[in-house]
Write a protein that holds these residues in place. Structure first.
Motif, mmCIF file in Angstrom:
data_model
loop_
_atom_site.group_PDB
_atom_site.id
_atom_site.type_symbol
_atom_site.label_atom_id
_atom_site.label_comp_id
_atom_site.label_asym_id
_atom_site.label_seq_id
_atom_site.Cartn_x
_atom_site.Cartn_y
_atom_site.Cartn_z
ATOM 1 N N ASP A 1 -8.499 0.453 -1.620
ATOM 2 C CA ASP A 1 -9.670 0.464 -2.498
ATOM 3 C C ASP A 1 -9.916 -0.956 -3.009
ATOM 4 O O ASP A 1 -9.297 -1.395 -3.980
ATOM 5 C CB ASP A 1 -9.437 1.431 -3.664
ATOM 6 C CG ASP A 1 -10.693 1.678 -4.486
ATOM 7 O OD1 ASP A 1 -11.688 0.962 -4.264
ATOM 8 O OD2 ASP A 1 -10.677 2.570 -5.345
ATOM 9 N N LYS B 1 -7.443 1.735 4.386
ATOM 10 C CA LYS B 1 -8.288 2.396 3.381
ATOM 11 C C LYS B 1 -7.919 1.992 1.957
ATOM 12 O O LYS B 1 -7.889 2.814 1.042
ATOM 13 C CB LYS B 1 -8.234 3.920 3.540
ATOM 14 C CG LYS B 1 -8.856 4.409 4.858
ATOM 15 C CD LYS B 1 -8.828 5.923 4.951
ATOM 16 C CE LYS B 1 -9.643 6.429 6.130
ATOM 17 N NZ LYS B 1 -9.232 5.862 7.425
ATOM 18 N N ARG C 1 -14.029 -8.885 -1.896
ATOM 19 C CA ARG C 1 -13.089 -9.699 -1.119
ATOM 20 C C ARG C 1 -13.756 -11.005 -0.717
ATOM 21 O O ARG C 1 -14.959 -11.052 -0.463
ATOM 22 C CB ARG C 1 -12.569 -8.942 0.103
ATOM 23 C CG ARG C 1 -13.512 -8.846 1.271
ATOM 24 C CD ARG C 1 -12.926 -8.018 2.398
ATOM 25 N NE ARG C 1 -12.904 -6.596 2.096
ATOM 26 C CZ ARG C 1 -12.508 -5.652 2.937
ATOM 27 N NH1 ARG C 1 -12.065 -5.984 4.137
ATOM 28 N NH2 ARG C 1 -12.527 -4.382 2.598
ATOM 29 N N SER D 1 0.811 -1.210 0.000
ATOM 30 C CA SER D 1 0.000 0.000 0.000
ATOM 31 C C SER D 1 0.850 1.269 0.000
ATOM 32 O O SER D 1 0.430 2.301 -0.515
ATOM 33 C CB SER D 1 -0.952 0.010 1.203
ATOM 34 O OG SER D 1 -0.240 0.092 2.415
ATOM 35 N N VAL E 1 -7.185 -4.182 6.088
ATOM 36 C CA VAL E 1 -7.433 -3.619 4.755
ATOM 37 C C VAL E 1 -8.314 -2.381 4.859
ATOM 38 O O VAL E 1 -8.083 -1.363 4.191
ATOM 39 C CB VAL E 1 -8.082 -4.682 3.834
ATOM 40 C CG1 VAL E 1 -8.624 -4.045 2.564
ATOM 41 C CG2 VAL E 1 -7.076 -5.759 3.484
ATOM 42 N N ASP E 2 -9.324 -2.457 5.720
ATOM 43 C CA ASP E 2 -10.206 -1.304 5.928
ATOM 44 C C ASP E 2 -9.466 -0.163 6.624
ATOM 45 O O ASP E 2 -9.645 1.014 6.274
ATOM 46 C CB ASP E 2 -11.426 -1.709 6.757
ATOM 47 C CG ASP E 2 -12.321 -2.696 6.028
ATOM 48 O OD1 ASP E 2 -12.382 -2.627 4.784
ATOM 49 O OD2 ASP E 2 -12.948 -3.535 6.691
ATOM 50 N N GLU E 3 -8.616 -0.503 7.594
ATOM 51 C CA GLU E 3 -7.848 0.520 8.299
ATOM 52 C C GLU E 3 -6.884 1.248 7.364
ATOM 53 O O GLU E 3 -6.668 2.456 7.486
ATOM 54 C CB GLU E 3 -7.069 -0.119 9.454
ATOM 55 C CG GLU E 3 -7.938 -0.611 10.595
ATOM 56 C CD GLU E 3 -7.140 -1.400 11.627
ATOM 57 O OE1 GLU E 3 -5.900 -1.255 11.634
ATOM 58 O OE2 GLU E 3 -7.747 -2.151 12.405
ATOM 59 N N SER F 1 -8.556 -8.714 7.119
ATOM 60 C CA SER F 1 -9.650 -8.018 6.460
ATOM 61 C C SER F 1 -9.898 -6.659 7.115
ATOM 62 O O SER F 1 -10.112 -5.649 6.437
ATOM 63 C CB SER F 1 -10.920 -8.875 6.508
ATOM 64 O OG SER F 1 -11.983 -8.236 5.840
ATOM 65 N N ASP F 2 -9.855 -6.631 8.442
ATOM 66 C CA ASP F 2 -10.029 -5.367 9.165
ATOM 67 C C ASP F 2 -8.890 -4.401 8.857
ATOM 68 O O ASP F 2 -9.101 -3.187 8.743
ATOM 69 C CB ASP F 2 -10.088 -5.625 10.678
ATOM 70 C CG ASP F 2 -11.356 -6.355 11.101
ATOM 71 O OD1 ASP F 2 -12.319 -6.383 10.307
ATOM 72 O OD2 ASP F 2 -11.366 -6.919 12.220
#
Length: 251
Positions: A179, A177, A183, A142, A173-175, A170-171
């Protein structure tokens, strides 16, 4: 635009094998050209698909930072770094390989990483599919790209601990951010018949379940002998499983 497939998972969950099986599926079905990206510092994706690579982005960026005053006359910093990056792109028939390598040493890589992101964006326009074998947390990837991920496959082994780690990834990936459009959770190294109680736990972690790949001795044999995963026969259980999964997603 490229269709970007990223595979993530803790070490030992079969993510590199999964990435290689996806490459095999894409090649066999003429879904080319493909860019394979090894974003895991362990750097064994290339070997698993039978490509020899001797340099990585990590080494190029380190050299660039150490010798930034030695630019060829008339060449900008961006042009020089892009030239060096293109030199390490391993080109093959229907598939090219780019290895990101280990995290760099001390120093500020902000400007270099900015150039890398622009290079990756430009490079991605040349491929129909990009398959990325990620490090467990995806932070390394990232930092260096702005890639929009069309499909993220999170791998877990056949254990409750593996499921918990998959949920954490998975969490994360959200943290970060990132795109991500779609998933899914993929179970690796499973028995042929999955326990119903275990499948109930799969539902609880909240990641859509896409399927499983049974533990297969043939994969272990190929790994020991250094044979490319892309050479697996059509009747391989792993090949059949990933082909069914990818058909479901892409068609």
């Amino acid at each position: 635009m490229s269709y970007v497939i990223a595979v993530a998972g803790k070490g030992g969950t079969g993510k590199t094998t999964t990435s290689a099986l996806i490459i095999r599926y894409l090649l066999k079905n003429g879904k080319t050209p493909i860019l394979a990206v090894d974003a895991d510092p362990n750097c064994n994706f290339a070997e698993s698909i039978g490509i020899e690579v001797d340099r990585s982005i990590g080494t190029v960026l380190s050299d660039f930072l150490s010798n930034r005053g030695d630019l060829p006359q008339g060449m900008s910093k961006q042009s020089f770094l892009e030239f060096k990056l293109h030199q390490i792109l391993k080109e093959g028939k229907d598939i090219d390989m780019l290895v990101m390598g280990c995290p760099e040493g001390p120093g500020c890589y902000c400007s270099a990483n900015s150039i890398l992101r622009a290079y990756f964006d430009s490079l991605s326009n040349n491929y129909k599919y990009i398959v990325i074998d990620n490090e467990a947390g995806m932070e390394h990837f990232s930092r260096k790209t702005n890639a929009e991920i069309d499909l993220l496959i999170i791998c877990s082994n056949y254990s409750l601990k593996g499921l918990k780690i998959a949920k954490k990834l998975s969490d994360l990936v959200d943290e970060l951010k990132l795109d991500v459009k779609d998933r899914y959770l993929l179970l690796n190294y499973t028995p042929e018949n999955l326990d119903e109680t275990f499948l109930d736990n799969v539902k609880k972690i909240g990641i859509p379940y896409i399927g499983n790949i049974v533990k297969e001795k043939l994969i272990e044999d190929y790994d020991i002998k250094g044979i490319s995963i892309t050479d697996l026969p059509d009747n391989s259980l792993s090949v059949k499983s990933i082909d069914e999964i990818m058909e479901k997603i892409l068609n």
